[in-house]
Design an enzyme around this catalytic site. Structure first.
Site, short mmCIF file in Angstrom:
data_model
loop_
_atom_site.label_atom_id
_atom_site.label_comp_id
_atom_site.label_asym_id
_atom_site.label_seq_id
_atom_site.Cartn_x
_atom_site.Cartn_y
_atom_site.Cartn_z
N ILE A 65 -24.05 -25.07 -30.11
CA ILE A 65 -24.96 -25.25 -28.98
C ILE A 65 -25.43 -26.71 -28.85
O ILE A 65 -25.93 -27.30 -29.60
CB ILE A 65 -26.18 -24.45 -29.50
CG1 ILE A 65 -25.61 -22.85 -29.82
CG2 ILE A 65 -27.24 -24.05 -28.61
CD1 ILE A 65 -25.05 -22.23 -28.92
N LYS A 115 -27.30 -21.59 -44.88
CA LYS A 115 -27.16 -21.03 -43.78
C LYS A 115 -26.49 -19.64 -44.31
O LYS A 115 -26.80 -18.44 -43.75
CB LYS A 115 -26.31 -21.31 -42.35
CG LYS A 115 -26.85 -22.51 -41.96
CD LYS A 115 -28.35 -22.09 -41.14
CE LYS A 115 -29.11 -23.23 -40.49
NZ LYS A 115 -30.39 -22.65 -39.71
N GLY A 163 -40.23 -24.29 -35.80
CA GLY A 163 -39.29 -25.41 -35.03
C GLY A 163 -39.02 -24.96 -33.66
O GLY A 163 -37.92 -25.19 -33.29
N VAL A 168 -42.28 -25.65 -43.15
CA VAL A 168 -41.96 -24.42 -43.46
C VAL A 168 -41.54 -24.29 -45.09
O VAL A 168 -41.88 -23.26 -45.81
CB VAL A 168 -40.81 -23.73 -42.61
CG1 VAL A 168 -41.25 -23.73 -41.34
CG2 VAL A 168 -39.68 -24.72 -42.65
N SER A 226 -40.82 -26.85 -31.21
CA SER A 226 -40.79 -28.12 -30.21
C SER A 226 -39.56 -28.52 -29.47
O SER A 226 -39.74 -29.34 -28.64
CB SER A 226 -41.49 -29.34 -31.40
OG SER A 226 -40.25 -29.71 -32.40
N SER A 244 -26.09 -19.67 -38.98
CA SER A 244 -25.09 -20.57 -38.30
C SER A 244 -23.73 -20.25 -38.43
O SER A 244 -23.51 -19.61 -39.63
CB SER A 244 -25.18 -22.25 -38.72
OG SER A 244 -24.26 -22.84 -38.15
N TYR A 302 -25.86 -27.52 -46.04
CA TYR A 302 -26.43 -26.98 -44.74
C TYR A 302 -25.52 -25.41 -44.98
O TYR A 302 -26.18 -24.54 -44.55
CB TYR A 302 -25.92 -27.77 -43.45
CG TYR A 302 -26.12 -26.93 -42.18
CD1 TYR A 302 -27.63 -27.05 -41.79
CD2 TYR A 302 -25.37 -26.54 -41.46
CE1 TYR A 302 -27.82 -26.51 -40.31
CE2 TYR A 302 -25.61 -26.04 -40.32
CZ TYR A 302 -27.02 -25.86 -39.85
OH TYR A 302 -27.18 -25.51 -38.52
N VAL A 303 -24.28 -25.33 -45.17
CA VAL A 303 -23.63 -24.19 -45.24
C VAL A 303 -24.29 -23.35 -46.32
O VAL A 303 -24.42 -22.06 -46.03
CB VAL A 303 -21.95 -24.39 -45.50
CG1 VAL A 303 -21.56 -23.34 -45.80
CG2 VAL A 303 -21.65 -25.05 -44.18
N ALA A 304 -24.47 -23.69 -47.41
CA ALA A 304 -25.06 -23.05 -48.47
C ALA A 304 -26.68 -22.54 -47.97
O ALA A 304 -26.64 -21.06 -48.14
CB ALA A 304 -25.36 -23.84 -49.70
P1 NDP Z 1 -33.36 -29.30 -33.38
O1 NDP Z 1 -32.84 -30.42 -34.26
O2 NDP Z 1 -33.07 -29.55 -32.04
O3 NDP Z 1 -34.69 -28.94 -33.55
C1 NDP Z 1 -35.11 -28.63 -34.99
C2 NDP Z 1 -36.35 -27.95 -34.78
O4 NDP Z 1 -36.86 -27.65 -36.02
C3 NDP Z 1 -37.76 -28.88 -34.08
O5 NDP Z 1 -38.54 -28.19 -33.84
C4 NDP Z 1 -38.19 -29.33 -35.68
O6 NDP Z 1 -39.59 -29.94 -35.60
C5 NDP Z 1 -38.02 -28.49 -36.55
N1 NDP Z 1 -38.37 -28.44 -38.04
C6 NDP Z 1 -37.55 -29.30 -38.58
N2 NDP Z 1 -38.01 -29.49 -39.97
C7 NDP Z 1 -39.03 -28.70 -40.11
C8 NDP Z 1 -39.77 -28.17 -40.97
N3 NDP Z 1 -39.87 -28.77 -42.26
N4 NDP Z 1 -40.95 -27.71 -40.72
C9 NDP Z 1 -41.11 -26.89 -39.41
N5 NDP Z 1 -40.35 -27.33 -38.48
C10 NDP Z 1 -39.30 -28.20 -38.96
O7 NDP Z 1 -32.37 -28.05 -33.96
P2 NDP Z 1 -31.43 -27.14 -32.90
O8 NDP Z 1 -32.23 -26.54 -31.83
O9 NDP Z 1 -30.23 -27.43 -32.78
O10 NDP Z 1 -31.54 -25.81 -34.12
C11 NDP Z 1 -32.30 -24.95 -34.30
C12 NDP Z 1 -31.66 -23.74 -35.16
O11 NDP Z 1 -30.45 -23.37 -34.93
C13 NDP Z 1 -31.50 -24.52 -36.81
O12 NDP Z 1 -31.98 -23.57 -37.59
C14 NDP Z 1 -30.19 -24.85 -36.57
O13 NDP Z 1 -29.61 -24.78 -38.05
C15 NDP Z 1 -29.47 -23.74 -36.13
N6 NDP Z 1 -28.16 -23.94 -35.45
C16 NDP Z 1 -27.89 -24.88 -34.64
C17 NDP Z 1 -26.87 -25.15 -33.91
C18 NDP Z 1 -26.27 -26.07 -32.81
O14 NDP Z 1 -25.37 -26.20 -32.42
N7 NDP Z 1 -27.30 -26.74 -32.36
C19 NDP Z 1 -25.63 -24.49 -34.36
C20 NDP Z 1 -25.80 -23.23 -35.48
C21 NDP Z 1 -27.19 -23.20 -35.94
P3 NDP Z 1 -39.86 -31.45 -34.91
O15 NDP Z 1 -39.44 -31.54 -33.52
O16 NDP Z 1 -41.27 -31.40 -35.20
O17 NDP Z 1 -39.03 -32.27 -35.90
#
Ligand code: NDP
Length: 245
Positions: A185, A156, A9, A61, A11, A139, A152-154
């Site tokens: 974030i 994480k 993830g 994934v 991108s 998270s 989501y909580v489960a």
């Molecule tokens: P974004 O929604 O900005 O980005 C999510 C990323 O995950 C993208 O690159 C997306 O790819 C990729 N993705 C989604 N589904 C799949 C899949 N099935 N296989 C491979 N890649 C996938 O998320 P954030 O940057 O906000 O979050 C990143 C991580 O941090 C996550 O795990 C999130 O739960 C965690 N997090 C974020 C918080 C926040 O406040 N932002 C707080 C706590 C945790 P594509 O662009 O191709 O869809």
């Protein structure tokens, strides 16, 4: 020889920031994505423009076989995989009473099973290499809960659990496994929240500001470095004091 890192993830958002930092630090960076090919290619170009080495690989994934094939492809071509950051994550929020089965399945599949799939596939080459680093992005809500995010909580909380179990299994092989647990974030995932929700969250953050992706990326860089060689099985909270574990 340059080390090789896979960031799932990568991108957008936090994963993108981690990938860029790893590129600057001289890693061969595998920028994994789900659907955003152009964004993933842009991350690759940004790394290359700064003199780094990267490539984008699409892989869902949650698909066990796809992940196995991706890891085999990486280890065949790069001969090693030194670092994996399990960052890919999705949300599909709903109150428990209204949550549909597919909302539960999708979020648990991508976040939790996806993390398991990648860890299981990389563990064999890492064991063969006699070392490696696995960093899982969990998270804050996995520690404190959140109404409307049971799925989501489960997922994480499960990631923090996987981290501890796998850390115990892989420590004798020289592999460390840790979680980084972000608080609020700013990213695409949080942009969808209303100003009212954001205002309420700010009141709960002792430092009184939202974090950015760089805050998480810096923590990942530390855990990936030799300076963190004695840290394993931990969840590192990066949340402005919102939760003090
Ligand atoms: P974004 O929604 O900005 O980005 C999510 C990323 O995950 C993208 O690159 C997306 O790819 C990729 N993705 C989604 N589904 C799949 C899949 N099935 N296989 C491979 N890649 C996938 O998320 P954030 O940057 O906000 O979050 C990143 C991580 O941090 C996550 O795990 C999130 O739960 C965690 N997090 C974020 C918080 C926040 O406040 N932002 C707080 C706590 C945790 P594509 O662009 O191709 O869809």
């Amino acid at each position: 020889m340059a080390k090789t890192a896979l960031v799932t993830g990568a991108s957008r958002g936090i994963g993108k920031s981690i990938a860029l930092k790893l590129g600057q630090a001289g890693y061969n960076v595998i920028v994994n994505y789900s659907g955003s090919k152009d964004k993933a290619e842009a991350v690759v170009e940004a790394i290359k423009t700064e003199g780094g080495q990267a490539e984008a690989i699409q892989c869902q994934v949650q698909d066990h076989e796809e992940v196995k094939a991706m890891i085999k492809d990486i280890t065949d071509r790069y001969k090693a995989i030194d670092l994996v950051v399990n960052n890919a994550g999705v949300t599909q929020d709903n109150l428990l009473m209204r949550m549909k089965e597919d909302e539960w399945d999708k979020v648990v599949d991508v976040n939790l099973k996806g993390t398991f799939n990648v860890i299981q596939s990389v563990s064999r080459p890492m064991i063969r290499q006699k070392g490696g680093r696995i960093i899982n992005i969990s998270s804050i809500v996995g520690s404190i809960g959140n109404a409307g995010q049971t799925n989501y909580v489960a997922s994480k909380a499960g990631i923090d659990g996987i981290t501890k179990s796998v850390a115990r299994e892989l420590a004798p092989k020289g592999i460390t496994v840790n979680s980084v647990s972000p608080g609020f974030i700013e990213s695409d995932m949080t942009d969808i929240l209303s100003d009212e929700v954001k205002g309420k969250m700010l009141e709960q953050i002792p430092l009184r500001f939202f974090g950015d992706a760089e805050d998480i990326a810096e923590t990942v860089m530390f855990l990936a470095s030799d300076k963190a060689r004695y840290i394993t099985g931990q969840t590192i909270h990066v949340n402005g004091g919102m939760y003090m574990g």
